[in-house]
Write an enzyme that holds these catalytic residues in place. Structure first.
Site, PDB file in Angstrom:
ATOM      1  CB  CYS A  73      -0.742   0.155   1.469  1.00 45.81           C
ATOM      2  SG  CYS A  73      -1.674   1.487   1.381  1.00 45.81           S
ATOM      3  CB  CYS A  79      -2.317   6.093   6.707  1.00 52.92           C
ATOM      4  SG  CYS A  79      -3.778   4.741   7.283  1.00 52.92           S
ATOM      5  CB  CYS A  82      -2.372  -1.307   7.735  1.00 54.52           C
ATOM      6  SG  CYS A  82      -3.723  -0.843   6.826  1.00 54.52           S
ATOM      7  CB  CYS A 160      -7.993   2.335   2.177  1.00 54.66           C
ATOM      8  SG  CYS A 160      -8.139   0.938   3.932  1.00 54.66           S
ATOM      9  CD  GLN A 284     -18.249  -7.351  15.672  1.00 53.92           C
ATOM     10  OE1 GLN A 284     -16.696  -7.502  15.232  1.00 53.92           O
ATOM     11  NE2 GLN A 284     -18.497  -7.500  17.065  1.00 53.92           N
ATOM     12  CE1 TYR A 313     -20.651  -2.761  28.501  1.00 53.76           C
ATOM     13  CE2 TYR A 313     -21.091  -4.720  29.639  1.00 53.76           C
ATOM     14  CZ  TYR A 313     -20.744  -4.125  29.392  1.00 53.76           C
ATOM     15  OH  TYR A 313     -20.330  -3.597  30.892  1.00 53.76           O
ATOM     16  CD  GLU A 334     -25.771  -0.976  23.051  1.00 55.07           C
ATOM     17  OE1 GLU A 334     -25.374  -2.177  22.698  1.00 55.07           O
ATOM     18  OE2 GLU A 334     -25.484  -0.321  22.655  1.00 55.07           O
ATOM     19  CG  ASP A 382     -18.484  -8.039  21.661  1.00 58.12           C
ATOM     20  OD1 ASP A 382     -17.563  -7.564  22.282  1.00 58.12           O
ATOM     21  OD2 ASP A 382     -19.451  -8.395  20.623  1.00 58.12           O
ATOM     22  CB  CYS A 409     -12.544  -5.788  21.315  1.00 59.54           C
ATOM     23  SG  CYS A 409     -13.270  -4.098  21.889  1.00 59.54           S
TER      24      CYS A 409
END
Ligand code: SAH
Length: 456
Positions: A73, A79, A82, A160, A284, A313, A334, A382, A409
């Protein structure tokens, strides 16, 4: 003593999950070097020296690591998206698994088994969402793309490699429209100008495209021309929304949406269910890999059809709804009202009648349910990056579910919460890292805990 601008030879011996290689100088000082790879032999220019470590940048690669690949890339390293385009995907997966393993043992103090990471089938173009800031370039022209790392400087991009190809078409058409009309772009410094963000979503299975313009004001000038250009250039266009955000804030979306084409939402399919996605809904970004993650969560939940399942969540209800047919009753919690409404709609669209959703703060809702005598057999959670925290863990302990499935996460907050769960009698049986975001620094995990202390 090491000092700024010194050039030192360095062999990279480990990597942080945030994307830096690390090596030690002859004097034993650890130096963090972005864009390096484990095994690299380098000359490194020292940029900053702290008490026990330093930061540097690659001056010269003497001998490249075997895991190195040529970055594909042109924006990589400028950027902020990544961090891993210079090493093989296999190596990246190993680093991510190590991050989870380290967190579980060092932060959690647990010796729970961490399974091999489940990598993404696609490491390219897996995202279904983009939120592209629009601003002024140094020359005063339009600039659209991604923020540079830790900065609000926009790197102007045409495409991208993490996004579907049709997003590049939306970007191109938007630029053409801006050139053609006298709409100006938002300037963070003065709070003046109109167009702030271009926000795009794609239903991966349905191929439905949503384009949303975040505007400082009520709308754009000549929206009819914009619509014509979008409809002509994008065969899969489903809806176009104008979102108003007049606040001087980093929050991208404002409170008000105005639909100028279509219904204001798109649909997509996940775990065999149909979902409705509005601009505000959480969804997601790597759908295929979310399915993998949820299937793992479902395996851990081990439902037989008799259970009450509490999904904390729950966002638009995805995880819980994918398990609703395997349990007796589903309760989702939620905090975002729109997402709750979407969750209710999603249950209805999929003819799921054993689910109810609450719009509330998860720790508060759990405490209320607990005091009302609700006793779920399985809890799925979550939470966002900050984790679920001690109060909620203790409330879950009082509800005494047989199993807790934690989808995370952030390995650090997961490990911290697992430690609290261990204190109240929940054993971490297994952790499976799942790579939802190839080439970036993020890694998700699914984790199974089971209750060891008898309920009294
Ligand atoms: N399980 C969902 C969403 C997970 S993301 C899915 O997989 O699609 C985390 C969700 O937690 C978001 O939808 C966010 O709005 C919600 N959230 C954040 N803080 C919360 C809180 N204090 N109480 C309840 N929900 C919260």
């Amino acid at each position: 003593m090491l000092k700024k601008n010194d050039i030192v030879p360095l062999t990279i011996t480990s990597a942080t999950a945030e994307g830096s290689g690390v090596g030690k100088t002859d004097e034993g000082m650890a130096v963090f070097v972005p864009l390096s790879a484990v095994g690299d032999e380098l000359d490194v220019r020292i940029l900053k020296v702290k008490k026990s470590y330093a930061f540097g940048k690659i001056e010269k690669i003497i001998k490249p690591a075997p895991s190195r690949v040529a970055p594909d890339c042109p924006y990589f390293s400028k950027c902020g998206g990544c961090v891993w385009r210079h090493i093989s995907y296999k190596e990246e997966c190993e680093i991510k698994r190590q991050k989870v393993t380290d967190a579980v043992s060092r932060i959690g103090g647990l010796d729970a088994p961490v399974m091999p990471i489940i990598g993404s089938d696609r490491a390219l173009r897996y995202r279904n969402k983009a939120q592209l800031p629009v601003g002024l370039s140094r020359e005063g022209g339009l600039c659209m793309g991604f923020y540079a790392l830790h900065s609000h400087r926009i790197i102007d991009c045409d495409d991208c490699l993490l996004q579907p190809e049709c997003f590049a078409d939306v970007m191109r058409i938007t630029r053409e429209f801006m050139e053609k009309t006298d709409n100006d772009v938002y300037d963070e410094a003065t709070g003046k100008g109109r167009l702030r963000h271009l926000y795009i979503r794609l239903g991966e299975v349905t191929n439905e495209l949503m384009v949303c313009y975040v505007v400082n004001g009520n709308g754009l000038k000549q929206e009819d021309i914009l619509l014509k250009m979008l409809r002509e250039g994008l065969p899969n266009l489903k809806t176009v929304v104008i979102n108003s955000n007049r606040e001087n804030t980093n929050v991208i979306l404002g409170a008000k949406n105005r639909v100028i084409y279509g219904s204001g939402y798109i649909t997509d399919v996940l775990c065999g269910l149909k979902f409705k996605i509005s601009p505000f809904s959480f969804w997601q970004v790597n759908r295929a890999q979310a399915e993998t993650l949820y299937n793992k969560a479902r395996e851990y939940a081990a439902l037989t059809g008799e259970e009450t399942l509490l999904d904390l969540y729950c966002g638009t209800g995805t995880i819980g709804l994918s398990m609703a047919r395997d349990c007796k009753k589903l309760i989702g919690v939620e905090i975002i009202e729109d997402a709750v409404r979407d969750a209710e709609n999603n249950a209805a669209v999929n003819s799921i009648c054993n689910a109810r959703f609450m719009c509330a703060d998860a720790p508060e809702a759990a405490a209320r349910l607990e005091s009302e005598g609700v006793r779920p057999d399985v809890v799925v959670l979550d939470p966002p990056r900050k984790g679920c925290g001690e109060e909620l863990v203790r409330t879950i302990g009082k509800m005494a579910p047989e199993r807790v499935v934690y989808v995370s996460c952030d390995p650090a907050t997961l490990a911290r919460d697992l430690k609290t769960f261990a204190e109240i009698g929940y054993k971490t049986e297994e952790v499976t890292p799942v790579d939802m975001f190839p080439r970036t620094a993020h890694v998700e995990s699914a984790c199974l805990m089971s209750r060891k202390k008898p309920h009294n």
